[in-house]
Enzyme design. Structure first.
Site, PDB file in Angstrom:
ATOM      1  N   SER A  39       0.792  -1.237   0.000  1.00 22.61           N
ATOM      2  CA  SER A  39       0.000   0.000   0.000  1.00 22.61           C
ATOM      3  C   SER A  39       0.822   1.283   0.000  1.00 22.61           C
ATOM      4  CB  SER A  39      -0.947   0.008   1.205  1.00 22.61           C
ATOM      5  OG  SER A  39      -2.009  -0.886   0.999  1.00 22.61           O
ATOM      6  N   LYS A  73       0.042   3.762  -2.706  1.00 23.14           N
ATOM      7  CA  LYS A  73      -0.975   4.802  -2.598  1.00 23.14           C
ATOM      8  C   LYS A  73      -0.376   6.209  -2.496  1.00 23.14           C
ATOM      9  CE  LYS A  73      -4.576   1.850  -0.610  1.00 23.14           C
ATOM     10  NZ  LYS A  73      -3.948   0.555  -0.317  1.00 23.14           N
ATOM     11  N   LYS A 101       3.176   6.379   5.224  1.00 23.45           N
ATOM     12  CA  LYS A 101       2.255   5.375   4.668  1.00 23.45           C
ATOM     13  C   LYS A 101       2.777   3.983   4.964  1.00 23.45           C
ATOM     14  CE  LYS A 101      -1.419   4.033   2.698  1.00 23.45           C
ATOM     15  NZ  LYS A 101      -1.388   2.902   3.659  1.00 23.45           N
ATOM     16  N   SER A 159      -6.124   3.078   4.518  1.00 22.31           N
ATOM     17  CA  SER A 159      -5.549   2.433   3.327  1.00 22.31           C
ATOM     18  C   SER A 159      -6.607   1.674   2.536  1.00 22.31           C
ATOM     19  CB  SER A 159      -4.420   1.487   3.731  1.00 22.31           C
ATOM     20  OG  SER A 159      -3.584   1.181   2.639  1.00 22.31           O
TER      21      SER A 159
END
Length: 479
Positions: free
Chosen positions: A83, A86, A252, A141
């Protein structure tokens, strides 16, 4: 008598060999075949603090303003990003949409996402603002919102993936290829720590991103298909507060079976902003412990200097980066400034240990306002530690000048020494030693030949005569 002469000759020969060796050593140094500075001395001169031990497969720590790499481990190797993908999805959304735009969730955004992956659990036809969609993307997420954002920006998910790859190329990413906007595992979906740091470096300059990514939680208001508010929590434990670390402002997480544990973190203390990337850590404990170790290493061992404030102030009518022969003087104006830039150095280093190189772009057309006419780059040993654009500000209308008789871009030689003393000329003179090398080599070889001749006349010839006389006497005595 013969053996005495032989020993004397041997001593003379030994003396001659020593002289010849020293002369050859001088020639080697003068011609550059033997470096006067050893590798150990170079290492001591440009000491770089030792970094922490990292168990993760890949990692990097950079200073955000300069892009200087402070630590790296397999930073250019490919990994599954999970993720952390992202970050690029968020960047394209911020660059290509307004926060008030409406994102409508499609059938594919609901049903083409793994049901066991992280989601906001939106329904087909549900509508959210881009702002709320980004909070759902970055904090919990949500993969379904990543898909919805991709379709909103790119039209289709494959077209958005193309946009992701094109933007990555623009940012200088060299080992990245995106297949989707959420990071669920695909064989050809990969990136590397260095490329993730480049993406995060752009995002950290965006105040909207920092506000969203740096939030502990967020309330997504009711939508057309959901009557209740939905609270979402940030999965980054340093931001949420579960793993306390001073100065964290954005980041993140990313976890999949193939990717392992991944974490991108941005922290700021004083005038220094650091970006840490950990990829494929063995578990979450190592993930956060090693992120903290990297960030502490950066804050505890390095400091930044403002290039503009420290050594690029204009003190006279002639810009200190140039002299009258440079093409920039064709502007017939002294209104030259340098964009604010920074350099980062270990605490043990001084500004005088750095080196500067300048490159100028030979522009012929100048627009009203700021025109970037070159770049100044700073190095510490072999490491790039910062740079700044050289900017000409045109207060009048656009104009064109005659093209200079030079190549499109002229690289000026590196200027060594103290970068604080920048008022003199920027160009370096040709090395006088290099120009005199043929003469020096000729003189040295001439001296060598002279000593060989002296040796032959005063040592070798007498020795040969004595040996011939001795052998003649032995033959006469034998007969």
């Amino acid at each position: 008598m013969f053996f005495h002469s032989q020993n004397k000759s041997a001593n003379s020969l030994h003396f001659f060999k020593r002289v010849a060796f020293r002369l050859l050593l001088c020639v080697s140094v003068l011609t550059g075949h033997i470096s006067p500075v050893s590798a150990a001395e170079e290492t001591d001169t440009y000491h770089w603090p030792a970094g922490p031990q990292i168990s993760a497969d890949g990692a990097i720590l950079i200073e955000a303003e300069t892009g200087a790499v402070l630590y790296e481990k397999n930073a250019a190797e490919r990994f599954y990003p999970a993720s952390t993908t992202k970050l690029m999805t968020a960047l394209l959304a911020l660059e290509n949409s307004a926060l008030g735009e409406t994102v409508t969730v499609s059938h594919d955004a609901v049903y083409k996402i793994d049901v066991d992956s992280s989601r906001l659990w939106v329904d087909e036809g549900e509508q959210l603002s881009m702002k709320d969609s980004l909070y759902a993307l970055m904090l919990p997420s949500a993969n379904d919102l990543a898909y919805a954002i991709a379709e909103h920006i790119g039209g289709t998910m494959p077209e958005f993936a193309e946009m992701m790859n094109e933007r990555a190329k623009e940012l200088g990413c060299v080992n990245t290829h995106f297949m989707n906007p959420h990071g669920l595992d695909e064989e050809e979906h990969y990136t590397c720590p260095a490329d993730l740091a480049k993406i995060m470096r752009v995002l950290v300059k965006n105040s909207t991103f920092l506000k969203i990514s740096g939030s502990k939680n967020y309330e997504i208001p009711p939508t057309n298909l959901c009557a209740q508010s939905r609270w979402v929590l940030n999965t980054h434990l340093m931001i949420r507060g579960s793993y306390a670390f001073d100065g964290v402002i954005a980041g993140k997480t990313g976890h999949t079976d193939l990717a392992g544990a991944n974490l991108v973190t941005c922290a700021r203390r004083g005038n220094m902003t650091l970006i840490s990337v950990i990829m494929k850590a063995p578990d979450d404990t190592a993930l956060y412990d090693e992120t903290a170790a990297l960030l502490n290493y950066g804050f505890d061992n390095f400091t930044t200097y403002s290039i503009t404030e420290e050594q690029l102030a204009l003190q006279n009518d002639v810009p200190p980066l140039f002299n009258s022969e440079d093409s920039v003087q064709l502007l017939h104006s002294a209104i030259v400034t340098t964009d604010s830039g920074y350099i980062v150095l270990p605490f043990s280093a001084a500004l005088s240990d750095t080196k500067k190189s300048v490159s100028l772009s030979q522009l012929t057309t100048f627009q009203k306002g700021k025109n970037v006419i070159g770049k100044v780059t700073y190095t510490y040993g072999t490491r790039i530690i910062g740079s700044a654009n050289i900017v000409y500000t045109n207060d009048g209308p656009s104009f064109t000048i005659a093209a200079p008789v030079k190549t499109p871009e002229t690289e000026f030689p590196t200027v060594t020494g103290d970068i604080e003393s920048i008022g003199g000329q920027n160009k370096t003179e040709d090395n006088p030693l290099k120009d005199r090398r043929p003469l020096i080599i000729g003189i040295t070889l001439g001296c060598l030949c002279f000593f060989i001749g002296i040796y032959y006349v005063f040592v070798e010839l007498p020795y040969r005569r004595k040996r011939a006389a001795y052998l003649e006497r032995r033959r006469n005595e034998h007969h």
